[in-house]
Design a protein around this motif. Structure first.
Motif, short mmCIF file in Angstrom:
data_model
loop_
_atom_site.label_atom_id
_atom_site.label_comp_id
_atom_site.label_asym_id
_atom_site.label_seq_id
_atom_site.Cartn_x
_atom_site.Cartn_y
_atom_site.Cartn_z
N VAL A 48 0.83 -1.19 0.00
CA VAL A 48 0.00 0.00 0.00
C VAL A 48 0.87 1.25 0.00
CG1 VAL A 48 -1.76 1.27 1.27
CG2 VAL A 48 -1.83 -1.23 1.17
N LEU A 49 1.96 1.20 0.75
CA LEU A 49 2.87 2.35 0.84
C LEU A 49 3.95 2.25 -0.24
CD1 LEU A 49 3.38 2.42 4.70
CD2 LEU A 49 1.88 3.88 3.34
N PRO A 50 4.42 3.39 -0.74
CA PRO A 50 5.52 3.34 -1.70
C PRO A 50 6.79 2.89 -1.00
CG PRO A 50 5.00 5.60 -1.13
CD PRO A 50 3.95 4.74 -0.49
N ARG A 51 7.68 2.28 -1.75
CA ARG A 51 8.94 1.82 -1.18
C ARG A 51 9.79 3.01 -0.76
NH1 ARG A 51 11.68 -2.99 -4.28
NH2 ARG A 51 11.10 -4.37 -2.60
N LEU A 52 10.47 2.86 0.37
CA LEU A 52 11.35 3.91 0.88
C LEU A 52 12.79 3.46 0.77
CD1 LEU A 52 9.47 4.94 4.15
CD2 LEU A 52 9.51 6.16 2.00
N SER A 53 13.67 4.41 0.58
CA SER A 53 15.09 4.09 0.61
C SER A 53 15.49 3.87 2.06
CB SER A 53 15.90 5.24 0.00
OG SER A 53 15.84 6.37 0.84
N ILE A 58 15.38 5.38 7.85
CA ILE A 58 16.10 5.77 9.07
C ILE A 58 15.68 7.16 9.53
CG2 ILE A 58 18.39 6.36 9.98
CD1 ILE A 58 19.48 4.07 8.20
N ARG A 59 15.56 8.06 8.59
CA ARG A 59 15.13 9.43 8.93
C ARG A 59 13.72 9.40 9.56
NH1 ARG A 59 15.14 12.84 3.81
NH2 ARG A 59 16.09 10.87 3.42
N ARG A 60 12.83 8.59 8.99
CA ARG A 60 11.48 8.48 9.53
C ARG A 60 11.51 7.90 10.94
NH1 ARG A 60 6.83 5.49 6.23
NH2 ARG A 60 6.88 7.43 5.07
N GLN A 61 12.35 6.91 11.17
CA GLN A 61 12.45 6.28 12.49
C GLN A 61 13.01 7.27 13.53
OE1 GLN A 61 12.36 2.73 13.55
NE2 GLN A 61 11.17 2.21 11.74
N LEU A 62 14.02 8.04 13.14
CA LEU A 62 14.65 8.98 14.08
C LEU A 62 13.77 10.18 14.38
CD1 LEU A 62 18.33 8.92 12.80
CD2 LEU A 62 17.40 7.83 14.86
N THR A 63 13.05 10.67 13.41
CA THR A 63 12.23 11.85 13.63
C THR A 63 10.84 11.50 14.12
OG1 THR A 63 11.49 11.86 11.33
CG2 THR A 63 13.45 13.17 11.86
#
Length: 65
Positions: A48-53, A58-63
């Motif tokens: 459902v979600l687009p693939r992330l690099s 990591i940026r999403r997890q940290l922020t």
């Protein structure tokens, strides 16, 4: 929807060629179920979600976003 069906057979033999011949003979005679160990059925995975690099992940997890 498409499904992938995988069957695993274990055939006692001295070589790969002998095992193949033994399994083909069992299939012709309708006895392939004697060697059947496992059957696996899988459906297509729908993302459902687009693939992330990796960096975006990591940026999403940290922020926390």
């Amino acid at each position: 929807m498409r499904y992938t069906i995988t069957q695993v057979y274990v055939v006692p033999a001295r070589s790969q060629a002998e095992a193949t011949d033994e399994l083909m003979l069992a299939m012709e005679q309708g006895n392939a179920g004697l060697f059947l160990v496992r059957t696996s059925v899988r459906g297509e995975k729908v993302s459902v979600l687009p693939r992330l690099s990796w960096w975006a992940l990591i940026r999403r997890q940290l922020t926390g976003r």
